[in-house]
Design an enzyme around this catalytic site. Structure first.
Site, short mmCIF file in Angstrom:
data_model
loop_
_atom_site.label_atom_id
_atom_site.label_comp_id
_atom_site.label_asym_id
_atom_site.label_seq_id
_atom_site.Cartn_x
_atom_site.Cartn_y
_atom_site.Cartn_z
N MET A 27 0.85 -1.19 0.00
CA MET A 27 0.00 0.00 0.00
C MET A 27 0.89 1.25 0.00
O MET A 27 0.49 2.32 0.45
CB MET A 27 -0.93 -0.01 1.22
CG MET A 27 -1.90 -1.18 1.20
SD MET A 27 -3.42 -0.89 2.11
CE MET A 27 -2.80 -0.59 3.74
N GLU A 32 11.91 -0.60 5.15
CA GLU A 32 12.86 -1.72 4.97
C GLU A 32 12.16 -3.08 4.90
O GLU A 32 12.64 -3.99 4.25
CB GLU A 32 13.89 -1.73 6.10
CG GLU A 32 15.15 -0.98 5.80
CD GLU A 32 15.87 -1.43 4.53
OE1 GLU A 32 16.11 -2.64 4.36
OE2 GLU A 32 16.19 -0.57 3.71
N GLY A 33 11.02 -3.20 5.60
CA GLY A 33 10.28 -4.47 5.56
C GLY A 33 9.84 -4.78 4.13
O GLY A 33 10.05 -5.88 3.62
N HIS A 34 9.25 -3.77 3.47
CA HIS A 34 8.84 -3.96 2.07
C HIS A 34 10.06 -4.26 1.19
O HIS A 34 10.01 -5.13 0.32
CB HIS A 34 8.20 -2.69 1.51
CG HIS A 34 6.91 -2.29 2.16
ND1 HIS A 34 6.79 -1.17 2.93
CD2 HIS A 34 5.67 -2.88 2.14
CE1 HIS A 34 5.54 -1.06 3.36
NE2 HIS A 34 4.84 -2.08 2.90
N GLN A 145 5.88 -11.67 7.57
CA GLN A 145 5.37 -12.41 8.73
C GLN A 145 4.78 -11.48 9.79
O GLN A 145 3.98 -11.90 10.61
CB GLN A 145 6.52 -13.26 9.32
CG GLN A 145 6.22 -13.98 10.61
CD GLN A 145 5.10 -15.01 10.48
OE1 GLN A 145 4.86 -15.54 9.38
NE2 GLN A 145 4.42 -15.30 11.57
N LYS A 146 5.16 -10.18 9.75
CA LYS A 146 4.61 -9.25 10.74
C LYS A 146 3.09 -9.29 10.71
O LYS A 146 2.43 -9.22 11.74
CB LYS A 146 5.10 -7.84 10.46
CG LYS A 146 4.92 -6.92 11.63
CD LYS A 146 4.63 -5.53 11.20
CE LYS A 146 3.21 -5.20 11.55
NZ LYS A 146 2.59 -4.22 10.72
N ASP A 147 2.52 -9.42 9.51
CA ASP A 147 1.06 -9.51 9.39
C ASP A 147 0.69 -10.99 9.30
O ASP A 147 0.22 -11.48 8.26
CB ASP A 147 0.60 -8.73 8.15
CG ASP A 147 0.91 -7.25 8.29
OD1 ASP A 147 0.55 -6.66 9.31
OD2 ASP A 147 1.55 -6.69 7.38
N VAL A 173 10.92 -7.58 9.65
CA VAL A 173 12.13 -6.77 9.77
C VAL A 173 11.91 -5.81 10.92
O VAL A 173 10.84 -5.18 11.03
CB VAL A 173 12.42 -6.01 8.45
CG1 VAL A 173 13.66 -5.13 8.59
CG2 VAL A 173 12.59 -7.00 7.30
O1 PAF Z 1 -0.04 -5.68 3.71
C1 PAF Z 1 -0.47 -4.78 2.96
O2 PAF Z 1 0.19 -3.79 2.67
C2 PAF Z 1 -1.88 -4.90 2.40
O3 PAF Z 1 -2.75 -5.47 3.31
C3 PAF Z 1 -1.94 -5.65 1.04
C4 PAF Z 1 -1.50 -7.09 1.18
C5 PAF Z 1 -1.04 -4.93 0.03
C6 PAF Z 1 -3.37 -5.64 0.51
O4 PAF Z 1 -3.84 -4.35 0.35
#
Ligand code: PAF
Length: 277
Positions: A27, A32-34, A145-147, A173
């Site tokens: 989103m 750094e996690g992304h 894994q955080k989510d 991370v």
């Molecule tokens: O983790 C996120 O950033 C969002 O929930 C995702 C997986 C991109 C869906 O909108």
């Protein structure tokens, strides 16, 4: 790096793209996690696609959709630096055109924990991820894994709807003091930022008790509560010791389990988890 702004253009690009194609859904407000997901995708995919879409349907009416951090220019620069090939950045109208009515509901799994405090959240996540998978048709998709609950919801929908994507879950991370990276950390003022370490300290307390041989889940939950109680800025929403697949609360930890929590620090809601065993 090519930025694609419509579903039609994405459908065309996916046909030309060398395989395997690796997708990192985001989103935006990248951290750094992304970027760790992008790096893993880059090392495994011939084509790397990142999506940047702030999905309105996963925000509740009293949540932070309007305030959610957005900085597309910075996000694009970071993605280009990491060698991403395609960025899918659709408009809301493209994803949810007028008359849009179909949603994806993964059942009980989506109603526990986060689902209880954020009703409809996982319907929004499952619906948009299902759409991203069908529009982009990646071979692999990477999530953090955080989510933890989100990763289970996505695995469920991917299996149930035969979407055929290899769902890869990558380690959380953390900042040096243990705080898990999250776009929402940007909301924290200095005092709140200090208090936010209570989440990882609580999870670490449960993990230490588990590693010391404790298997009574109530005692492990109690260890987390005790740490959170000592932090005046921390308001607990839930602490959980759950089965790592179903997220059902456990009485005893005899197999793979997760310690999870959701805590408000001021107005900022943070979640985190660690594996037990
Ligand atoms: O983790 C996120 O950033 C969002 O929930 C995702 C997986 C991109 C869906 O909108």
């Amino acid at each position: 790096m090519k930025v694609i702004k419509s579903v039609a253009e994405m459908a065309e690009a996916r046909e030309q793209a060398p395989r395997p194609m690796a997708l990192v859904p985001t989103m935006g407000a990248l951290h750094e996690g992304h970027l760790s997901l992008v790096r893993r995708a880059r090392s495994e995919g011939a084509t790397v696609v990142a999506s940047v879409f702030v999905n309105p349907t996963q925000f509740g009416p009293n949540e932070d959709l309007a305030a959610y951090p957005r900085d597309l220019e910075r996000d694009l620069a970071l993605l280009e630096q990491e060698g991403v090939d395609l960025v899918f950045q659709p408009s809301q109208e493209d994803i949810y055109p007028s008359g849009f009515a179909t949603t994806v509901d993964v059942g009980a799994l989506g109603r526990r924990l986060e689902g209880e405090f954020r009703p409809g959240h996982f319907r929004g996540v499952a619906t948009v991820v299902c759409k991203l998978f069908t529009i982009i048709r990646p071979d692999e998709a990477y999530f953090g894994q955080k989510d933890a609950q989100q990763t289970l919801v996505i695995r469920r929908l991917n299996a149930d709807l035969n979407l055929g994507v290899n769902v890869v879950v990558c380690p959380s991370v953390r900042e040096a003091d243990g705080l898990a990276m999250s776009s929402r950390n940007a909301y924290l003022g200095p005092e709140e930022r200090r208090a936010s370490t209570a989440l990882f300290r609580a999870l670490s307390a449960a993990q230490a008790r588990f590693n010391g041989g404790e298997r009574d889940a109530d005692k492990l939950r109690g260890a987390m509560v005790q740490v959170l109680r000592m932090e005046p800025l921390a308001q607990r929403e839930y602490v959980s010791v759950s089965d790592a697949e179903t997220l059902e609360e456990l009485a005893r930890v005899d197999g793979p389990a997760l310690a999870l929590l959701a805590v408000r620090i001021g107005n900022t809601r943070l979640i985190d988890n660690v594996a037990l065993g």
